[in-house]
Design an enzyme around this catalytic site. Structure first.
Site, mmCIF file in Angstrom:
data_model
loop_
_atom_site.group_PDB
_atom_site.id
_atom_site.type_symbol
_atom_site.label_atom_id
_atom_site.label_comp_id
_atom_site.label_asym_id
_atom_site.label_seq_id
_atom_site.Cartn_x
_atom_site.Cartn_y
_atom_site.Cartn_z
ATOM 1 N N GLY A 113 -22.823 -19.022 -53.194
ATOM 2 C CA GLY A 113 -22.663 -20.326 -53.427
ATOM 3 C C GLY A 113 -23.477 -21.345 -52.406
ATOM 4 N N ASP A 114 -23.058 -22.583 -52.008
ATOM 5 C CA ASP A 114 -23.785 -23.464 -51.559
ATOM 6 C C ASP A 114 -24.782 -22.864 -50.195
ATOM 7 O OD1 ASP A 114 -24.807 -26.230 -51.566
ATOM 8 O OD2 ASP A 114 -23.666 -26.403 -49.682
ATOM 9 N N THR A 116 -25.239 -19.823 -49.310
ATOM 10 C CA THR A 116 -26.152 -18.716 -49.502
ATOM 11 C C THR A 116 -27.380 -19.119 -50.118
ATOM 12 O OG1 THR A 116 -24.278 -17.267 -49.629
ATOM 13 C CG2 THR A 116 -26.435 -16.176 -50.636
ATOM 14 N N ASP A 138 -14.514 -22.100 -56.056
ATOM 15 C CA ASP A 138 -14.190 -23.369 -55.918
ATOM 16 C C ASP A 138 -14.649 -24.106 -56.759
ATOM 17 O OD1 ASP A 138 -13.163 -22.624 -53.379
ATOM 18 O OD2 ASP A 138 -14.959 -23.146 -52.229
ATOM 19 N N ILE A 284 -5.702 -14.245 -51.996
ATOM 20 C CA ILE A 284 -5.289 -13.617 -53.454
ATOM 21 C C ILE A 284 -5.992 -14.394 -54.371
ATOM 22 C CG2 ILE A 284 -3.215 -13.858 -54.864
ATOM 23 C CD1 ILE A 284 -1.380 -13.302 -52.750
ATOM 24 N N GLN A 285 -6.318 -15.504 -54.214
ATOM 25 C CA GLN A 285 -7.485 -16.312 -55.415
ATOM 26 C C GLN A 285 -8.548 -15.747 -55.403
ATOM 27 O OE1 GLN A 285 -6.270 -20.812 -54.776
ATOM 28 N NE2 GLN A 285 -5.370 -19.464 -52.863
ATOM 29 N N ARG A 286 -9.035 -14.881 -54.419
ATOM 30 C CA ARG A 286 -10.421 -14.556 -54.405
ATOM 31 C C ARG A 286 -10.547 -13.045 -54.985
ATOM 32 N NH1 ARG A 286 -12.852 -16.776 -49.462
ATOM 33 N NH2 ARG A 286 -13.721 -14.566 -48.937
HETATM 34 O O1 F6P Z 1 -15.433 -21.133 -50.756
HETATM 35 C C1 F6P Z 1 -14.431 -20.145 -50.991
HETATM 36 C C2 F6P Z 1 -13.431 -20.100 -50.111
HETATM 37 O O2 F6P Z 1 -12.349 -19.276 -50.898
HETATM 38 C C3 F6P Z 1 -12.664 -21.455 -50.268
HETATM 39 O O3 F6P Z 1 -11.901 -22.003 -51.056
HETATM 40 C C4 F6P Z 1 -12.009 -21.319 -48.890
HETATM 41 O O4 F6P Z 1 -11.830 -22.257 -48.189
HETATM 42 C C5 F6P Z 1 -12.909 -20.293 -47.992
HETATM 43 O O5 F6P Z 1 -13.721 -19.655 -48.953
HETATM 44 C C6 F6P Z 1 -12.194 -19.289 -47.141
HETATM 45 O O6 F6P Z 1 -13.223 -18.503 -46.488
HETATM 46 P P1 F6P Z 1 -12.801 -17.099 -45.418
HETATM 47 O O7 F6P Z 1 -12.882 -15.980 -46.428
HETATM 48 O O8 F6P Z 1 -14.142 -17.184 -44.679
HETATM 49 O O9 F6P Z 1 -11.371 -17.467 -44.960
#
Ligand code: F6P
Length: 360
Positions: A113-114, A116, A138, A284-286
Site C-alpha cells: 500500500g501507500d 510500502t 482500504d 477478520i476483514q483482512r
Molecule cells: O491498511 C489496512 C488496515 O487493515 C487498516 O484498515 C487498519 O486500520 C490497519 O490496517 C490495521 O493495521 P494493523 O494490522 O497494524 O492493526
C-alpha cells in the site's frame, strides 16, 4: 531476468494470487528466475530469501494471507533498532541495495500500500529497479481504480451485516458495526450499501449524533424498531477527533484507530434510549479466501508487473484503468489518498435510497 518479490504492510486477500501470477508469467513467458523475500523489506535488510519456483507458487490462488510473510515495521529508511534498549530509528537502506545486488537481482516486485510503495519509490532513487503492485483492503490508493483485497473485505463485511440484521430485528435493537479503512470510508460505504445498512458514517462526512437519533426515530415511526449502523474506524463527529486505540512507536503507521463504534453506540443509547450493541469486525476483514473479482485483478496485476519489468518501466506500479492494466508512476500514487467523493455516485445512491450519512 532474476526477480525478487516481496509483500509489505498489512496483508489482504489476493496477495498469494499475485505471487502465483508473477511466478507463472516470469517462468512460462520469459524463462525468468524468481526469488521470494521474507517478511517485506525485513527480508532484504536481513537477507532472508528463497527460490520461488512453479512448485512453491502452486496451490495458493485461493489462500488468504501471504506465503512470503509481511511486516509493517520494516521501513529501511527508519529502521527500528532496539540494540540500545530504547527504540532508535536508523537508515539501513544501503544494506537493502547491497542485498539486492548480492542476490543478483535485476528487478524487485513490491506488493504494498501507500507506505510500502513510498519506500519502493525511495529505493528506486537509490538505483533499485522495481515495479509496484497496489494492495490494500482500504482502497485508498491514488492512481488506480481499485486495489485488490478491497472487494473481498467488502464481501466479508456484507456477510456480517446480513447476520447482524436478523439479530437487530429480533431484539428491536440498534446495532453498530465498526469497520476498517483508516481515513477512507470505502469499506463502510460499499459494504453498507451491499448489506442494507440504514446509517453509514465515514471519515469524509463528519456526523451529528442527533441526526443519527432522528433517523432511528423516523424508522420507529414507520414500524421499524431496529437500525443497523456501519461506522468506519476513522469517522468523526462534527468538530471531534478520530478515536485512537493506541499509538505504537515502532510501527510505520503509529496510530491505531479503534473505538468509534462503541462511542457511537453510547451516544445513540443515551439519545434514544433504544438498546444498542457494537460489533468490531477488525482483522477478520483482512482474512479469508479472495473473491473472484480479487483473484482476477490480482492475477492481472501480477502478470502485468512482470511485463512492465521487461519493458524497463521501473519506479511505476500497475494500475487498473478499466478495461486495461496500465503503468502509473509511483510518485502519482503516493501521499494523495483516494477518499470517497461526498458528491459521488456511491454517496448519492445511498442517500437516494434513504441511507443517512449522519450529516442531515
Ligand atoms: O491498511 C489496512 C488496515 O487493515 C487498516 O484498515 C487498519 O486500520 C490497519 O490496517 C490495521 O493495521 P494493523 O494490522 O497494524 O492493526
Amino acid at each position: 531476468m532474476r526477480m525478487g518479490i516481496l509483500t509489505g504492510g498489512g496483508d489482504c486477500p489476493g496477495l498469494n494470487a499475485v505471487i502465483r501470477a508473477v511466478v507463472k508469467t516470469a517462468v512460462h513467458e520469459y524463462n525468468d528466475e524468481v526469488i521470494g523475500i521474507r517478511d517485506g523489506f525485513s527480508g532484504l535488510i536481513e537477507n532472508r530469501v528463497h527460490d520461488l519456483d512453479l512448485d512453491r507458487a502452486s496451490g495458493i490462488l485461493s489462500r488468504g494471507g501471504t506465503i512470503l510473510g509481511s511486516s509493517n515495521r520494516d521501513n529501511p529508511f527508519e529502521y527500528g533498532d532496539k540494540s540500545t534498549g530504547a527504540v532508535r530509528h536508523i537508515d539501513v537502506s544501503d544494506t537493502v541495495v547491497e542485498n539486492f545486488h548480492k542476490n543478483n537481482l535485476d528487478c524487485l516486485i513490491v506488493i504494498g500500500g501507500d507506505g510500502t510503495l513510498d519506500i519502493a519509490h525511495r529505493l528506486s532513487a537509490k538505483g533499485v529497479n522495481l515495479v509496484g503492485i497496489p494492495k490494500t483492503i482500504d482502497n485508498d490508493l491514488n492512481s488506480t481504480e481499485v486495489t485488490f483485497g478491497y472487494d473481498t473485505a467488502v464481501g466479508t463485511v456484507m456477510d456480517a451485516l446480513d447476520k447482524i440484521q436478523t439479530t437487530a430485528e429480533s431484539h428491536h435493537r440498534v446495532m453498530v458495526v465498526e469497520v476498517m479503512g483508516r481515513d477512507a470510508g470505502w469499506i463502510a460505504t460499499a459494504s453498507g450499501i451491499a448489506g442494507g445498512a440504514h446509517i453509514i458514517l465515514i471519515p469524509e462526512i463528519p456526523f451529528h449524533p442527533e441526526v443519527i437519533a432522528r433517523k432511528i426515530y423516523e424508522r420507529k415511526e414507520r414500524g421499524k424498531h431496529f437500525t443497523v449502523i456501519v461506522v468506519a474506524e476513522g469517522a468523526t463527529p462534527l468538530g471531534g477527533d478520530r478515536v485512537i486505540k493506541r499509538t505504537v512507536e515502532e510501527a510505520s503507521e503509529s496510530v491505531r484507530l479503534g473505538g468509534i463504534g462503541e462511542w457511537v453506540a453510547n451516544q445513540v443509547e443515551e439519545l434514544t434510549r433504544v438498546e444498542t450493541r457494537c460489533t468490531v469486525l477488525g482483522h477478520i476483514q483482512r482474512g479469508g479466501s479472495p473473491s473472484a473479482f480479487d483473484r482476477i485483478l490480482a492475477t492481472r496485476y501480477g502478470a502485468a508487473a512482470v511485463v512492465l519489468a521487461h519493458e524497463g518501466k521501473f519506479d511505476h506500479m500497475v494500475s487498473l484503468q478499466t478495461p486495461n492494466i496500465v503503468a502509473a508512476p509511483l510518485t502519482d500514487a503516493l501521499h494523495q489518498m483516494k477518499r470517497v467523493n461526498v458528491n459521488g455516485s456511491h454517496v448519492i445512491t445511498g442517500k437516494n435510497i434513504g441511507i443517512s450519512f449522519g450529516d442531515k
